[in-house]
Design an enzyme around this catalytic site. Sequence first.
Site, PDB file in Angstrom:
ATOM      1  CE  LYS A  72     -10.244 -10.862  -1.466  1.00  0.00           C
ATOM      2  NZ  LYS A  72      -9.393  -9.765  -0.979  1.00  0.00           N
ATOM      3  CG  ASP A 169      -0.780  -4.088   3.337  1.00  0.00           C
ATOM      4  OD1 ASP A 169      -0.572  -4.794   2.333  1.00  0.00           O
ATOM      5  OD2 ASP A 169      -1.619  -4.388   4.202  1.00  0.00           O
TER       6      ASP A 169
END
Length: 189
Positions: A72, A169
């Site tokens: 990324k 999460d």
Amino acid sequence: MKFHHTELPGALVITPEPIADERGSFFENLRTEALSEEIGRPFRPAQINYSVSRRNTLRGLHGVRNPPGQAKYVTCVRGALRDIMVDLRLGSPAYGKYVVTELTAAGGTALYIPEGFGHGFLSLTDDTCISYVLGTAHVPGTQIDINPLDPELNLPWGFDEFPLISAKDAAAPTLAEVRAQGLLLEYTD
């Protein structure tokens, strides 16, 4: 652009060299040829994503299994955020270590996060927008989620009040659980 190697093998902090005048400023954010030369292999953007968050939103810790793996190139395009990248490559000399970087739209700093890393951020302002330039396209079912509040990692998010965090999460497994499932990438030089 200036490339700064971090203590995490392969991870970079990239700072722009702005040209300023009375109108404002200009800087290059990504030059793939220069990045590829710096990391020693091609980086070819396959997908670009944006995430917009309100202040005190915690997103992550996310990674991608190999295959396909996913490098990324991350930058803040609006607002400000505290970014944390974690080396999760088994056998890495920096396994479990992290780098914290404050990213702002005005500063233009970017991060190169290699395959095998976990990544997350805490938004510091409302309407914060982060850009992800991905080296591979998203493949459903390959994401690795690790609880960003895992005590083993003890990441310094720096929030004053408990952050807004997604149910996914918050319920993510710990690093030890992900490691036991055999989902982490092996480190190679």
